[in-house]
Design an enzyme around this catalytic site. Structure first.
Site, PDB file in Angstrom:
ATOM      1  N   LYS A 133     -10.529  74.454  18.180  1.00 38.74           N
ATOM      2  CA  LYS A 133      -9.611  75.607  18.211  1.00 38.74           C
ATOM      3  C   LYS A 133      -8.899  75.575  19.545  1.00 38.74           C
ATOM      4  CE  LYS A 133     -11.639  78.820  15.036  1.00 38.74           C
ATOM      5  NZ  LYS A 133     -13.059  79.150  15.190  1.00 38.74           N
ATOM      6  N   HIS A 186      -7.052  79.995  23.462  1.00 39.66           N
ATOM      7  CA  HIS A 186      -6.035  81.049  23.440  1.00 39.66           C
ATOM      8  C   HIS A 186      -6.411  82.188  24.361  1.00 39.66           C
ATOM      9  CE1 HIS A 186      -8.490  83.644  20.946  1.00 39.66           C
ATOM     10  NE2 HIS A 186      -8.739  82.605  20.163  1.00 39.66           N
ATOM     11  N   HIS A 203      -9.735  83.997  25.172  1.00 39.52           N
ATOM     12  CA  HIS A 203     -10.768  83.459  26.069  1.00 39.52           C
ATOM     13  C   HIS A 203     -10.373  83.517  27.539  1.00 39.52           C
ATOM     14  CE1 HIS A 203     -12.681  81.793  22.425  1.00 39.52           C
ATOM     15  NE2 HIS A 203     -13.770  81.841  23.147  1.00 39.52           N
TER      16      HIS A 203
HETATM   17  N1  ARG Z   1     -18.082  80.759  21.280  1.00 34.25           N
HETATM   18  C1  ARG Z   1     -18.262  82.176  21.192  1.00 34.25           C
HETATM   19  C2  ARG Z   1     -16.929  82.831  20.869  1.00 34.25           C
HETATM   20  O1  ARG Z   1     -15.908  82.286  21.119  1.00 34.25           O
HETATM   21  C3  ARG Z   1     -18.801  82.781  22.460  1.00 34.25           C
HETATM   22  C4  ARG Z   1     -20.166  82.326  22.842  1.00 34.25           C
HETATM   23  C5  ARG Z   1     -20.771  83.223  23.857  1.00 34.25           C
HETATM   24  N2  ARG Z   1     -22.021  82.769  24.337  1.00 34.25           N
HETATM   25  C6  ARG Z   1     -23.183  82.840  23.651  1.00 34.25           C
HETATM   26  N3  ARG Z   1     -24.260  82.347  24.203  1.00 34.25           N
HETATM   27  N4  ARG Z   1     -23.251  83.412  22.478  1.00 34.25           N
HETATM   28  O2  ARG Z   1     -16.923  83.947  20.368  1.00 34.25           O
END
Ligand code: ARG
Length: 571
Positions: A131, A134, A137
């Site tokens: 992805k 964007h 983040h």
């Molecule tokens: N990849 C996830 C997202 O974009 C966030 C992960 C956050 N960290 C975790 N340990 N859950 O929503």
């Protein structure tokens, strides 16, 4: 010198001198000292009602007894008013002591060893593979980066972790799509966009051809089983995504100690499931395995799907245990949008139920609000999406236009535009309390006036330019030249800066550093307009004003650094 510390210490001595027999007196008065809203009421105030109970006396009586006994006029004058003990700093001495201390620290004013021997893990940015990076983040990336710098500054050992979203059946589908319609070069050249296209096509075609879904599942199974071809493509997808992301990280000055993402835990979840089972926490629910959290008013935490596949929670449980066992953290921060609040409350609760008490006080979800753009909420579904590399490029272009107009003779315009454009975006993200939603407007973020990144950077560059223009002065500084309100306000802000940094760490709130730095910039500009810094007829005074200017420049630079913003020498 930290004036608050010094006053708290002498006040405590005075207090113990006045009432040597009293029991239950506080051990430290630092936290009791208040900053009065109006400077006419002093630079610090001590509310005596907080001692009434212990001393069995009225606050006004306590205040006047303390005022009488207080014997550090070098530092500050103390006055009793309505049960408060108000402190007025001795201006000349205060200036000298503050500047000596701040300048001796160089660009490390506010650094400490408060966190020595302690480790903090920080999970931030944590982007998803295939992805595009964007604006959703952006906050996690810059808040995390700032907290890392702040905790480093306070002597902690920091471990920054990019918990990549790189596990799930979608990666099997992407491989299937790639095998059908993709080719190496197109994906190499087109990057993440090309992978997204493949994934979209897969879903369209799979609607009419259910066999494709099976193919996707089969490929994912191959990834799980370590099939070389599947792994090769999967890792290549990751590399392509990370290559794109790395450009953004480089521009933002963001670094990670670990990229162990969800796939890293694929072989560590079975042990977690077994432990949950042994501890009697697993329940069957229509073939799936869950941890029931009804007692805690939360929906169940899903551990295994009915086909045995793990979930986001399962991998986060494995990750938490792995981090504890590997890094022995004293604190573990998850810098993730508030939408995942329930996810983390469930996660921490399950760990607690597993018998890990640290889950309660050492794990924190550092939540933040949403970003919208010039009034428009962003969503992938509606196609309103802003990509971070586009945003940062636009920011640099716009900054360059402004700089060309404002400072046509500036050398290195491109480099300054990079620092200003990127700084404007980062500053706007860290300007307010993190939980507040952010509405980003170009005109606002790039304005050189008002509370913006460019404004603070500009002030820092202004200090630099004053220092460059200054002649060499042999005379001893005359600190009495700094007894005006504007200089005193600056000195107070300088002396309180270390508190802002510590508070920012304690509250996981970089905006406290943004604010302290901005206040300093505003106060310097006020000082600059009201007073002539360079005065050839008053060299000792000039020397003092230059020392103040240098201290302000250093501390603004530090503040900007701590929020992840660069400070151009010239603007
Ligand atoms: N990849 C996830 C997202 O974009 C966030 C992960 C956050 N960290 C975790 N340990 N859950 O929503």
């Amino acid at each position: 010198m930290d004036s608050r510390r010094a006053i708290a210490d002498t006040l405590l001595k005075t207090l113990k001198g006045c009432w040597p027999e009293a029991e239950g007196l506080p051990e430290d008065l630092y936290g009791f000292l208040e900053v009065p809203p109006d400077k006419a009421m002093g630079d610090y105030a001590f509310p005596c009602f907080r001692l009434s109970k212990v001393l069995r006396k009225g606050p006004p009586m306590i205040a006047s007894a303390l005022a009488e006994a207080y014997a550090e006029p070098e530092l500050a004058k103390a006055e009793a008013v309505n049960g408060y003990l108000n402190f007025f700093l001795n201006r000349g001495n205060f200036a000298q002591q503050t500047l000596d201390a701040v300048l001796a620290a160089g660009e490390n004013w506010g650094a400490s060893q408060a966190g020595a021997g302690k480790t903090v893990c920080m999970d931030y940015s944590s982007i998803n593979i295939a992805k595009r990076f964007h604006i959703g983040h952006l906050s996690t990336t810059v808040i995390g980066n700032s907290l890392k710098r702040i905790y480093d500054f306070l002597g902690w050992k920091t471990v920054s972790i990019n918990h990549l979203g790189d596990w799930g059946t979608q990666f099997g589908k992407m491989i299937a799509a790639y095998k059908h319609w993709g080719d190496k070069k197109t994906v190499e050249d087109g990057g993440v966009d090309e992978m997204t296209k493949l994934y979209v096509r897969f879903n369209q075609e799979a609607a009419n051809d259910p066999a494709l879904e099976d193919e996707g599942r089969a490929w994912f199974k191959k990834i799980e089983d370590g099939d070389p071809e599947a792994l090769e493509i999967f890792h290549w997808f990751k590399d392509v995504t990370l290559k794109d992301a790395m450009r953004v990280y480089d521009i933002l000055g963001v670094h990670f100690d670990s990229y162990a993402g969800e796939s890293f835990y694929a072989d560590k979840t079975a042990a977690v499931v077994e432990e949950l089972d042994q501890k009697g926490l697993l329940k069957d629910s229509d073939g799936a395995k869950i941890v029931d959290l009804e007692e805690y008013n939360m929906p169940p935490c899903l551990i295994l799907k009915s086909d045995g596949a793990t979930l986001y929670h399962t991998r986060d449980l494995a990750a938490a245990l792995y981090r504890k066992n590997t890094y022995h953290f004293d604190l573990c921060l998850y810098i993730v949008a508030y939408q995942q609040d329930l996810h983390f409350r469930q996660l921490f609760k399950v760990l607690e139920l597993m018998g890990y008490p640290w889950a309660k006080d050492q794990m924190k979800h550092v939540a933040f609000g949403m970003v919208s753009f010039e009034g428009q909420a962003l969503s992938t579904r509606k196609g309103v999406m802003i990509y971070l590399d586009d945003l940062l490029t636009r920011a640099q272009e716009k900054a360059l236009d402004i700089i060309k107009e404002k400072s046509p003779n500036l050398p290195d315009k491109e480099d300054v535009a990079r620092q200003v454009g990127v700084g404007a975006v980062v500053y706007a993200t860290l300007q307010n309390n993190r939980i507040k939603d952010i509405d980003f407007w170009w005109d606002r973020a790039l304005n050189f006036d008002g509370e913006t990144g460019p404004y603070v950077q500009y002030t820092c560059a202004r200090c630099g330019s004053v220092l460059r223009k200054a002649p060499a002065i042999d005379a001893e500084p005359d600190y009495a030249a700094l007894d005006n309100d504007e200089a005193q306000q600056l000195l107070l802000l300088l002396s309180r800066f270390p508190d802002a940094v510590q508070d920012a760490a304690d509250k996981y709130e970089p905006s406290m550093v943004t604010r302290a730095t901005t206040e300093l910039a505003k106060a310097y500009n006020k000082f600059y307009y009201e007073h002539r810094v360079l005065d050839e007829n008053d060299l000792p005074g000039t020397k003092a004003r230059l020392l103040l200017t240098e201290a302000v420049r250093n501390v603004i630079k530090t503040g900007l650094y701590l929020i992840g913003v660069e400070a151009p020498e010239r603007m």
